[in-house]
Design an enzyme around this catalytic site. Structure first.
Site, PDB file in Angstrom:
ATOM      1  N   HIS A  29      56.216  35.756  40.518  1.00  0.00           N
ATOM      2  CA  HIS A  29      56.572  36.818  41.484  1.00  0.00           C
ATOM      3  C   HIS A  29      57.788  36.097  42.306  1.00  0.00           C
ATOM      4  CE1 HIS A  29      52.464  37.223  40.585  1.00  0.00           C
ATOM      5  NE2 HIS A  29      52.326  38.557  40.965  1.00  0.00           N
ATOM      6  N   HIS A 263      58.865  42.385  42.339  1.00  0.00           N
ATOM      7  CA  HIS A 263      57.578  42.081  43.045  1.00  0.00           C
ATOM      8  C   HIS A 263      56.975  41.014  42.005  1.00  0.00           C
ATOM      9  CE1 HIS A 263      53.547  41.597  44.989  1.00  0.00           C
ATOM     10  NE2 HIS A 263      53.180  41.670  43.676  1.00  0.00           N
ATOM     11  N   GLU A 413      30.180  39.423  56.785  1.00  0.00           N
ATOM     12  CA  GLU A 413      29.614  38.380  55.726  1.00  0.00           C
ATOM     13  C   GLU A 413      31.064  37.685  54.994  1.00  0.00           C
ATOM     14  OE1 GLU A 413      26.623  41.501  56.306  1.00  0.00           O
ATOM     15  OE2 GLU A 413      28.637  41.589  55.935  1.00  0.00           O
ATOM     16  N   HIS A 475      17.919  46.219  50.242  1.00  0.00           N
ATOM     17  CA  HIS A 475      17.867  45.047  50.911  1.00  0.00           C
ATOM     18  C   HIS A 475      17.167  43.949  49.839  1.00  0.00           C
ATOM     19  CE1 HIS A 475      19.126  47.034  54.319  1.00  0.00           C
ATOM     20  NE2 HIS A 475      19.129  45.970  54.992  1.00  0.00           N
TER      21      HIS A 475
END
Length: 664
Positions: A29, A263, A413, A475
């Site tokens: 890149h 890029h 999280e 859950h």
């Protein structure tokens, strides 16, 4: 002040090395390094405090290339400033066993602070590093002795800020006022698919101001002095700073600059030749003029910086010897001398108490026992402290104006896990953070990065199965434990009682070169009796918990299912079938044992039945295709835990039937 002509040459040296290395590799890149070259000159030549001769100097600034695909920018900087990174290594960019892999990798290249590439995570690591610096400074600095005093700088691109994790961590960084975090944003408006205006129109400055950041807008990213001034301004703020640098991707390339074509692909020989003409760069590929090397060389200045700090630290050591020794111990990752004795005494206490409690509570009790001798403990939870039980009586919550050792990460999280990785990389702390096991999915790529980097992050996951009950299948973890076991270099522990929980924590704390997950139950688990030899064997990941003369089969279980295995063994014994029970709290650790030990635990020729409240596939590597697995290969249901275990077949009768079937 470095003359402008020289700064131009310094920036163009980065461009030349980037485009030449990518061209030689025919992979990479070049656009970002060419677009951020002047930003790199402003930071590394005028602000970045480091010593190339000692990349591990404690009080160095930290630099994170969050947009890690532009790795040649970082490699060029390390080479030019004097690190042990030769031109031959740059020529071997992206080649097997080189020190210049496709994305920066910590422990591979001298001077790389963290492994980056998955966008947004480098920025998150930088937040963790800045947080570690702030907390260590509050703990160890004394009037006139700022022995912990450094900045964390991060380069980011549009992609980093599109990633959801950037919202999580930057919100928290603003709340905690991490004023020594400076982020330089490469605002070039281009990503792989093209102009980002079609899918990314955030008002980024307003967004960061809403987080509580100091924002420096509309900086000309190709003007070294302008970037320099912005960094100076950042250092006066009591908030983290985002410097928005307007740049042109692939600057210098006459035909590809400003487009996504530059890029992620080599420019090609013709465009490189045209770029050399446009830049006035007449040197051959991989050749740098001596005056440019001289302008970049940071070895002498770096040695002086570290020398000055060492003098300060010697005086600090004379005045505060206990603090100085403690800081060095923690930064070197060493455990206190009484750690093993403390663990031994605590395990003995667990054996004496014989408590039948949830292993999440057993975990908290272990934390409580270890925290007094481990001031480096830095705990936390993703808004579930009262459920995960990662706090302890003496812990102090981290707040904007209060140093502490327990972090309320909020419902973040992924951000929590990546911040923990940054804390571990910085040094001085052993970070652990918690959530429900099913939400390990949110954290997964950060767990993978911790394993790839071989760092001591401890991930605590509670509510580990259908045993959490009424919250239902959203859950209830089914596939999670097995999926975590698939990650190389990640040790996963699912203990069955207080003793195994303590040993799991011991393993995680002692494991300096790799992360650990500790997986705990919501429901109470029966204490298991053991001999001294059996307790010692827990550290081997799997061991014989109950043996039988002339055993006809082996039951293998983990966590909450160990007691079920013991009860089934008792029932089978009454029916005249002798079985061995193996508790295997960590398959990862067990798999690393020598062949003789594994054969002694899982004797060849004996049929095997594995029991775990999760998916069954992994267990066939232990029981074989002729063995049986009592598990669950569907999602759960919403009901009390006891009802669920019976409904899904985690019963003595089911295990007994499975054993008899293997013996038939």
């Amino acid at each position: 002040m470095i003359p402008k002509l020289t700064t131009n040459k310094m920036a163009n040296a980065i461009r030349a090395l980037a485009m030449d290395a990518v061209q030689k590799a025919n992979s990479g890149h070049p656009g970002m390094p060419m677009g951020m070259a002047e930003i790199a000159v402003a930071l590394w030549a005028r602000h970045y405090r480091h010593n190339p001769a000692n990349p591990q100097w404690i009080n160095r600034d930290r630099f994170v290339l969050s947009n890690g695909h532009g790795s040649m920018l970082h490699y060029a900087l390390l080479h030019l400033t004097g690190y042990d990174l030769s031109m031959d290594e740059l020529r071997n960019f992206r080649q097997m066993h080189s020190k210049t892999p496709g994305h920066p990798e910590v422990h591979v290249t001298p001077g790389i602070e963290t492994t980056t590439g998955p966008l947004g995570q480098g920025l998150s690591n930088a937040v963790g590093m800045a947080l570690a610096e702030k907390l260590l400074a509050a703990e160890f600095n004394k009037p006139g002795f700022d022995v912990v005093d450094h900045y964390t700088y991060a380069f980011v691109g549009d992609g980093c800020l599109m990633e959801g994790i950037s919202h999580e961590v930057c919100s928290l960084a603003g709340t905690l006022r991490l004023s020594k975090l400076v982020v330089l944003y490469d605002d070039n408006g281009i990503s792989i698919d093209g102009n980002v205006d079609g899918w990314f129109r955030d008002d980024t400055p307003k967004r960061f101001e809403a987080y509580g950041w100091n924002v420096v807008r509309n900086v000309d990213g190709h003007n070294v002095d302008a970037v320099d001034d912005a960094i100076k301004l950042a250092k006066t703020s009591d908030k983290p700073t985002l410097i928005c640098c307007k740049t042109v991707i692939g600057r210098g390339s006459p035909n590809k600059a400003g487009s996504h074509d530059v890029h992620g692909a080599a420019l090609g020989d013709q465009e490189i030749a045209a770029t050399r003409v446009a830049l006035g760069w007449t040197d051959l590929p991989f050749e740098i003029p001596s005056e440019v090397y001289a302008a970049w060389d940071a070895t002498k200045q770096g040695a002086l910086l570290e020398q000055d700090w060492s003098g300060l630290f010697r005086a600090y050591d004379e005045r505060f010897p206990q603090h100085a020794g403690e800081l060095l111990r923690r930064m070197q990752g060493e455990l206190p001398g009484n750690f093993q004795a403390t663990v031994r005494d605590y395990v003995a206490a667990c054996v004496e108490k014989k408590e039948t409690i949830a292993t999440r509570k057993a975990s908290q009790n272990t934390i409580q026992a270890l925290a007094p001798i481990l001031p480096e403990f830095l705990g936390g939870s993703a808004d579930l402290t009262g459920s995960n039980l990662t706090n302890w009586k003496e812990c102090v919550a981290v707040r904007p104006d209060q140093a502490g050792n327990h972090i309320n990460y909020g419902v973040r999280e992924f951000g929590m896990s990546a911040i923990m990785n940054g804390i571990a990389l910085h040094g001085g702390y052993i970070p652990f953070g918690a959530t429900f096991l099913t939400f390990s999915d949110y954290s997964r790529n950060a767990l993978r990065m911790a394993a790839l980097m071989k760092i001591r992050s401890i991930f605590v996951f509670t509510h580990d199965s259908i045993g959490l009950g009424e919250d239902g299948p959203t859950h209830q973890s089914i596939e999670h434990v097995s999926s975590l076991r698939l990650i190389p270099n990640l040790d996963n522990w699912r203990p069955c009682d207080t003793v195994e929980s303590a040993v799991a924590w011991e393993h995680a704390v002692k494991r300096q070169h790799g992360p650990t997950t500790l997986i705990f139950s919501r429901q109470n688990l029966q204490f298991q009796e053991r001999t001294t030899e059996q307790i010692a064997a827990i550290n081997r990941g799997g061991y014989v918990l109950k043996d039988a003369a002339n055993a006809q089969a082996i039951l293998i279980a983990t966590g909450s299912e160990v007691d079920l295995a013991m009860k089934a063994a008792a029932e089978l014994a009454q029916q005249g079938v002798a079985v061995r029970v193996v508790s295997m709290p960590s398959t990862d650790v067990f798999d690393r044992q020598d062949a003789a030990y594994k054969a002694a635990v899982l004797s060849k020729g004996l049929p095997r039945v594995a029991i775990e409240a999760g998916v069954t596939d992994l267990w066939y590597k232990y029981v074989g295709l002729d063995g049986a697995v009592v598990g669950i290969d569907t999602f759960g249901e919403s009901a009390p835990a006891g009802v669920l275990f019976k409904h899904f077949g985690f019963t003595v009768d089911k295990v007994v039937a499975a054993v008899k079937h293997t013996l038939a």
